[in-house]
Design an enzyme around this catalytic site. Structure first.
Site, PDB file in Angstrom:
ATOM      1  CE  LYS A   1     -10.105   0.557   2.693  1.00 22.47           C
ATOM      2  NZ  LYS A   1      -9.772   1.351   1.564  1.00 22.47           N
TER       3      LYS A   1
ATOM      4  CD1 TRP B   1      -2.545   1.769   0.422  1.00 26.41           C
ATOM      5  CD2 TRP B   1      -2.003   1.919   2.585  1.00 26.41           C
ATOM      6  NE1 TRP B   1      -3.233   2.829   0.960  1.00 26.41           N
ATOM      7  CE2 TRP B   1      -2.923   2.947   2.284  1.00 26.41           C
ATOM      8  CE3 TRP B   1      -1.532   1.810   3.898  1.00 26.41           C
ATOM      9  CZ2 TRP B   1      -3.366   3.858   3.225  1.00 26.41           C
ATOM     10  CZ3 TRP B   1      -1.986   2.714   4.837  1.00 26.41           C
ATOM     11  CH2 TRP B   1      -2.884   3.728   4.517  1.00 26.41           C
TER      12      TRP B   1
ATOM     13  CG  ASP C   1      -2.268  -3.076   7.143  1.00 24.03           C
ATOM     14  OD1 ASP C   1      -3.383  -2.971   7.700  1.00 24.03           O
ATOM     15  OD2 ASP C   1      -1.859  -2.271   6.271  1.00 24.03           O
TER      16      ASP C   1
HETATM   17  N1  IK2 Z   1      -3.618  -0.734   5.073  1.00 22.84           N
HETATM   18  C1  IK2 Z   1      -3.936  -1.052   3.823  1.00 22.84           C
HETATM   19  C2  IK2 Z   1      -3.265  -2.208   3.183  1.00 22.84           C
HETATM   20  C3  IK2 Z   1      -4.890  -0.306   3.136  1.00 22.84           C
HETATM   21  O1  IK2 Z   1      -5.204  -0.632   1.885  1.00 22.84           O
HETATM   22  C4  IK2 Z   1      -5.516   0.780   3.778  1.00 22.84           C
HETATM   23  C5  IK2 Z   1      -6.556   1.571   3.070  1.00 22.84           C
HETATM   24  N2  IK2 Z   1      -6.374   1.956   1.756  1.00 22.84           N
HETATM   25  O2  IK2 Z   1      -7.340   2.676   1.111  1.00 22.84           O
HETATM   26  C6  IK2 Z   1      -7.501   4.037   1.407  1.00 22.84           C
HETATM   27  C7  IK2 Z   1      -6.294   4.855   1.054  1.00 22.84           C
HETATM   28  O3  IK2 Z   1      -5.599   4.521   0.113  1.00 22.84           O
HETATM   29  O4  IK2 Z   1      -6.047   5.825   1.774  1.00 22.84           O
HETATM   30  C8  IK2 Z   1      -5.141   1.064   5.098  1.00 22.84           C
HETATM   31  C9  IK2 Z   1      -4.192   0.279   5.709  1.00 22.84           C
HETATM   32  C10 IK2 Z   1      -5.703   2.187   5.926  1.00 22.84           C
HETATM   33  O5  IK2 Z   1      -6.978   2.523   5.744  1.00 22.84           O
HETATM   34  P1  IK2 Z   1      -7.798   3.433   6.754  1.00 22.84           P
HETATM   35  O6  IK2 Z   1      -6.850   4.345   7.441  1.00 22.84           O
HETATM   36  O7  IK2 Z   1      -8.749   4.152   5.894  1.00 22.84           O
HETATM   37  O8  IK2 Z   1      -8.433   2.492   7.693  1.00 22.84           O
END
Ligand code: IK2
Length: 402
Positions: free
Chosen positions: A271, A154, A235
């Site tokens: 999500k 990510w 994660d």
């Molecule tokens: N970890 C992963 C692998 C994620 O995909 C996300 C969320 N990604 O989507 C939203 C963005 O790109 O900002 C997260 C952690 C963290 O998501 P959140 O902080 O929205 O719970």
């Protein structure tokens, strides 16, 4: 009056110019837009009715609209009817929520959970949990100040951990040739990194590839991590989204715990409950016993307090109401299944379309389609109305016809 006013009026532009030249921030450069959220800004500015946003990973219904879960609406109605206060939460969050979140992740029969040996704090969604985790490892991990993340990962992982003070390194994960897991590369890298290193693992629905290890592969990964005394930091931003089943998606985490690993975990309810803007999450660490858990929780509070003092209330109350009510929990599980199934069916239809359009096996972008530069698409942005247009556009782009 006029005699005074005229010189002042003439002087004003010079003063403004001088003030601008002397601004404290005159040398601050403009930063680049965020690679993921910047895509949404570009999407909003596009006036074309065919436009599709596959950039940010937010669920959309069959008509491409944001979706508020019925279980969430009912939880909110219940909360409103009970006239809740707006007091500060404790630094570590809403206890009913953190307890239920840990149970959802680790499972009701988890040994460390039943031994009161899981330190948990509520966090500002998954990103906040990763950030608390980064700060915790930077402060207390006795072996190194580095974290190994998959390549790719990510987009925000690197920034979150770097800003926590950790050095970010990578291990192999994705094989572009097979468009699947580079399992050999992953194993070789885990075997060659220094003993006792910290390793980030995506628990399910790996972002950005969508490729997860099978249960058998997870077992091998767990064995290597044990042999090398690596520390697994999971994660889990998508529990329930990968398969439609929250228990199945927790397989890797629960397997590692049952194998006796100590683990750290970041959870997000953005999500699986559609609580994106409410920022609901949790960071937890499994401990040797209750005494150790209490010590860790006291330190996690010391990390949280100067960052944002205490977490937001409303989303945690919603999640807690759902997780702690048998009826709402059942309804929520069905809704998670529904969202996952729609995403899975879009992936299948996209694949079938691309095959029937005889599309070469590489992907490009254009045609009012908004996606991240690494080619990741959020399947949830596709629906019955736009999937054919998207398939045709991808097919044309790849063939150089767009
Ligand atoms: N970890 C992963 C692998 C994620 O995909 C996300 C969320 N990604 O989507 C939203 C963005 O790109 O900002 C997260 C952690 C963290 O998501 P959140 O902080 O929205 O719970």
């Amino acid at each position: 009056m006029q005699a005074i006013a005229r010189p002042l009026a003439r002087a004003a532009p010079r003063q403004v110019r001088a003030a601008a030249a002397l601004s404290t921030w005159a040398n601050v450069p403009a930063g680049p837009p965020d690679p993921i959220l910047g895509v949404t800004e570009a999407f909003k500015a596009d006036q074309d009715s065919r436009k599709i946003n596959l950039g940010v990973g937010a669920y959309r219904d069959g008509n491409g609209k944001p979706y508020v879960l019925s279980s969430v609406k009912k939880a909110e109605e219940f909360l409103t009817a009970n006239n809740p206060d707006k007091e500060y939460l404790p630094i570590s969050g809403l206890p009913e929520f953190t307890k239920a979140a840990a149970k959802l992740a680790y499972g009701a029969d988890s040994k460390p959970l039943n031994d009161s040996a899981v330190a948990v704090v509520q966090s500002i969604s998954g990103t906040g949990a990763l950030r608390i985790g980064g700060a915790f490892f930077h402060k207390f991990f006795p072996h190194s100040k580095a974290i190994y993340i998959p390549n790719p990962s990510w987009g925000n992982h690197t920034a979150v951990f770097r800003d926590s003070g950790l050095e970010v390194k990578q291990y192999r994960y994705f094989d572009k040739k097979t468009v699947g897991l580079d399992f050999q590369g992953l194993k070789e890298d885990l075997r060659s990194i220094p003993t006792n290193s910290l390793v980030l693992l995506h628990a399910c629905a790996h972002n950005p590839t969508g490729v997860d290890p099978t249960p058998e592969q997870w077992k091998e990964i767990s064995d290597i991590i044990k042999e090398k005394s690596l520390f697994p930091f999971f994660d889990m931003a998508y529990q329930g989204f990968a398969s439609g089943d929250t228990t199945r998606d927790a397989f890797a985490l629960r397997h590692f715990v049952s194998e006796g690993h100590q683990v750290a975990l970041s959870q997000s309810f953005a999500k699986n409950m559609g609580l994106y803007g409410e920022r609901v999450g949790a960071f937890s660490v499994t401990c040797a016993d209750e005494g150790e858990k209490k010590r860790l929780e006291s330190q996690l509070k010391i990390i949280v307090r100067p960052m944002y003092s205490n977490p937001p209330l409303h989303g945690a109350r919603i999640a807690s109401t759902i997780l702690n009510s048998p009826e709402l929990y059942t309804e929520w599980e069905d809704e998670v299944k529904g969202m996952a199934n729609r995403i899975i069916s879009m992936r299948d239809r996209l694949y079938d379309n691309l095959v029937s359009l005889k599309t070469p096996a590489s992907v490009a972008q254009k045609a009012h389609i908004y996606m991240t530069a690494d080619g990741r698409i959020s399947m949830a942005g596709l629906n019955g109305h736009n999937v054919d247009y998207f398939s045709e556009s991808v097919s044309k782009a790849v063939k150089g016809e767009l």
